[in-house]
Structures are given as C-alpha cells and as structure tokens.
Design an enzyme around this catalytic site. Sequence first.
Site, PDB file in Angstrom:
ATOM      1  N   LYS A   1      -0.023  -0.899   0.365  1.00  0.00           N
ATOM      2  CA  LYS A   1      -0.380  -0.080   0.096  1.00  0.00           C
ATOM      3  C   LYS A   1       1.089   1.472  -0.016  1.00  0.00           C
ATOM      4  O   LYS A   1       0.863   2.546  -0.947  1.00  0.00           O
ATOM      5  CB  LYS A   1      -0.899  -0.188   1.341  1.00  0.00           C
ATOM      6  CG  LYS A   1      -1.805   1.386   0.781  1.00  0.00           C
ATOM      7  CD  LYS A   1      -1.868   1.440   3.263  1.00  0.00           C
ATOM      8  CE  LYS A   1      -1.067   1.393   3.412  1.00  0.00           C
ATOM      9  NZ  LYS A   1      -0.653   3.153   3.926  1.00  0.00           N
TER      10      LYS A   1
ATOM     11  N   GLN B   1      -5.975  -2.288   9.458  1.00  0.00           N
ATOM     12  CA  GLN B   1      -5.583  -3.752   8.608  1.00  0.00           C
ATOM     13  C   GLN B   1      -6.174  -4.703   9.670  1.00  0.00           C
ATOM     14  O   GLN B   1      -5.945  -4.703  10.822  1.00  0.00           O
ATOM     15  CB  GLN B   1      -4.119  -3.793   8.322  1.00  0.00           C
ATOM     16  CG  GLN B   1      -3.292  -4.942   7.700  1.00  0.00           C
ATOM     17  CD  GLN B   1      -3.948  -5.103   6.435  1.00  0.00           C
ATOM     18  OE1 GLN B   1      -4.186  -4.184   6.392  1.00  0.00           O
ATOM     19  NE2 GLN B   1      -4.527  -6.075   6.258  1.00  0.00           N
TER      20      GLN B   1
ATOM     21  N   ASP C   1     -11.498   1.802   3.510  1.00  0.00           N
ATOM     22  CA  ASP C   1     -12.340   0.264   3.327  1.00  0.00           C
ATOM     23  C   ASP C   1     -13.555  -0.030   3.246  1.00  0.00           C
ATOM     24  O   ASP C   1     -13.657  -1.419   2.585  1.00  0.00           O
ATOM     25  CB  ASP C   1     -11.667  -0.514   4.456  1.00  0.00           C
ATOM     26  CG  ASP C   1     -10.088  -0.890   4.695  1.00  0.00           C
ATOM     27  OD1 ASP C   1     -10.159  -1.627   3.106  1.00  0.00           O
ATOM     28  OD2 ASP C   1      -9.404  -1.354   5.886  1.00  0.00           O
TER      29      ASP C   1
HETATM   30  N1  GUN Z   1      -6.992  -7.059   5.597  1.00  0.00           N
HETATM   31  C1  GUN Z   1      -7.077  -8.318   4.390  1.00  0.00           C
HETATM   32  N2  GUN Z   1      -8.353  -7.299   3.934  1.00  0.00           N
HETATM   33  C2  GUN Z   1      -8.086  -6.301   4.316  1.00  0.00           C
HETATM   34  C3  GUN Z   1      -8.718  -5.031   3.750  1.00  0.00           C
HETATM   35  O1  GUN Z   1      -9.002  -4.984   2.426  1.00  0.00           O
HETATM   36  N3  GUN Z   1      -8.639  -4.010   4.338  1.00  0.00           N
HETATM   37  C4  GUN Z   1      -8.652  -4.424   5.707  1.00  0.00           C
HETATM   38  N4  GUN Z   1      -8.401  -2.999   6.718  1.00  0.00           N
HETATM   39  N5  GUN Z   1      -7.650  -4.875   6.216  1.00  0.00           N
HETATM   40  C5  GUN Z   1      -7.114  -6.209   5.517  1.00  0.00           C
END
Ligand code: GUN
Length: 293
Positions: free
Chosen positions: A53, A97, A120
């Site tokens: 990211k 996350q 998200d």
């Molecule tokens: N863990 C796995 N996929 C994601 C996601 O798209 N966003 C977040 N915050 N955590 C994740």
Amino acid sequence: MILLDGRTLSEQIKSEITKEVKKEFLDKGKPAPHLAAVLVGEDPASQTYVANKEKSCREVGFTSSVYRYPENFTEKNLLEVVDFLNKDGDVDGFIVQLPLPKHINEHKIIERINPLKDVDGFHPVNVGRMMLNLPSFLPATPFGIMTLLERYHIETEGKHVVVLGRSNIVGTPISLMLSRKAKNANATVTLCHSYTPDIKKYTLDADILIVAMGKLGIVTADMVKKDAVVVDVGMHRIPAGDTKSGFRLKGDVVFDEVSKKCSAITPVPGGVGLMTIVSLLLNTLKASKKEIK
Ligand code: GUN
C-alpha cells in the site's frame, strides 16, 4: 483463454490516478491525497499488504503514513488512535489492517471510524449505503473485481454468477454488488458457503465463478463449466526455497488445469490482489475530493 491481468490494469489505473493527482492537487497547490494505515501485531501477510500500500501511494504521488503497534496494544489505545485519525485534518482516509489480535473487538474498532474516512468501506454506514445503491466507499477487493470485469468487458447482465465464500470483506459484498440493479451488474447470484451441500452442482452452472473460500486449490477443472469466467481471490503463501521472499503465492483455484477450460481467468499473483490496492487508492482519491457526503 484471456488472462485477466491485474498487473497491467492496475498499472494503467495508477497512471490515471498519477495524472489526476498532478492536475487536480499538486498543480493547484493543494496537498496530495493522504492515506494512513494502522497495523497492530506482526502478521506477515498484513505487513506485506501495508508495505504494498505504501509503495503504491508513493507511485501515484499520494502521501502515506503507517501507525505500527505491538501485538499487546490495547483496544482502548487503538480506539484513541482511531479518534486521532478521525480528527486529523491532514489524513483523507485510513484503514485499520485486519485481522486484529484476538483481544481486540474488530467491530468496535470499525464502528469508531468516521464513515467519511472509511476508505475500506467496512463501516456499517458504508455497508448499508452500498446495499441501497447510494454513494459510498466500496470495499476494496469487490470493487477491484468489479473494475476488472468492467475493464475487460465481461458481460454480467443476466449471467449466473456463483460466489464461493461469504466473508464480510469479499463474498457477501461482491454478491450484493453484482446482483444490484445497476450498470455492470444485473446478474443472478448464487452465494455458496460452508453449509452448501454439493458446491459442484452450482459451480458447474456458473457463467462467472468468483472464488473467495481461502482454501488452497479447492477449485479444480471438473467443477468449472466450459468457457466460464473465473476470478480467484485466494492468496496462499507457499514456502519456496528458490524465491527471494522465501515463499510463492497460490490461489484457491488450480490455475494450470482450470485455465485450459475457462474463457478468462485471474492469475495469482497478478490478478485480484493488485486490483485491491488500486481500489484503495481510488477510494482515497474520492475521500480527498469529498465526493461522499
Ligand atoms: N485484511 C485483508 N484484506 C483487508 C482489507 O481489504 N482491508 C483491511 N483493513 N484489512 C484486510
């Protein structure tokens, strides 16, 4: 067979974002869009996701910041971090996350995020608005799948889409998005899960098969209709001595055999995963332009 190439497409979308950042932000003297991520603990997959990211943010000219905390960080402290980011005028959007350590209630944390910064798309307000087809932040992986299907001109209208897996992050939202009365949707959707007897009965009828079970190599060629479109959301790290990272990524679909039978398929790596990151960038751009009210 068409390879639904998330690598090339994500690069193309990133270059579109880069141009927009320059034209609409930097050239006008406005600060670049800013995405923050909160990472608690040492989960290796989460570390990779957050590192990717950051790299993608740099590539498109976004500002990116990461707040890292140890595994024993308390729920109370994490709520304070969320409150801080909600108020921080320099941050347009942020993600916490997942998964979080067991002692932290994920729902409590997500509900504390300001829905206008929830890039998200996990907050109940955004989930509800998505369901009602109102402007909202769409969760990144399903949004990435929708973009991939759209940009490759895969017809969804009137098609039978079978989704394997009903997680809040992928299976449930993609089922909703594809069944909505909307452009690039209008599909008939069957959502299969751990209580579905004889999954093969459904997969063999799928025009588009979306696999998000989190089970390595669960979908084999005998389960797929000839000329179906197959989207593999699985991401499994297989230890491998001959790679720099020490592992190799594999999906839920046995690519070598299924790719010989279908009309289009996403590879792992190089498919849905890269589209997820790009979708997060698109959501951040939307947040910084205050497009969701
Ligand atoms: N863990 C796995 N996929 C994601 C996601 O798209 N966003 C977040 N915050 N955590 C994740």
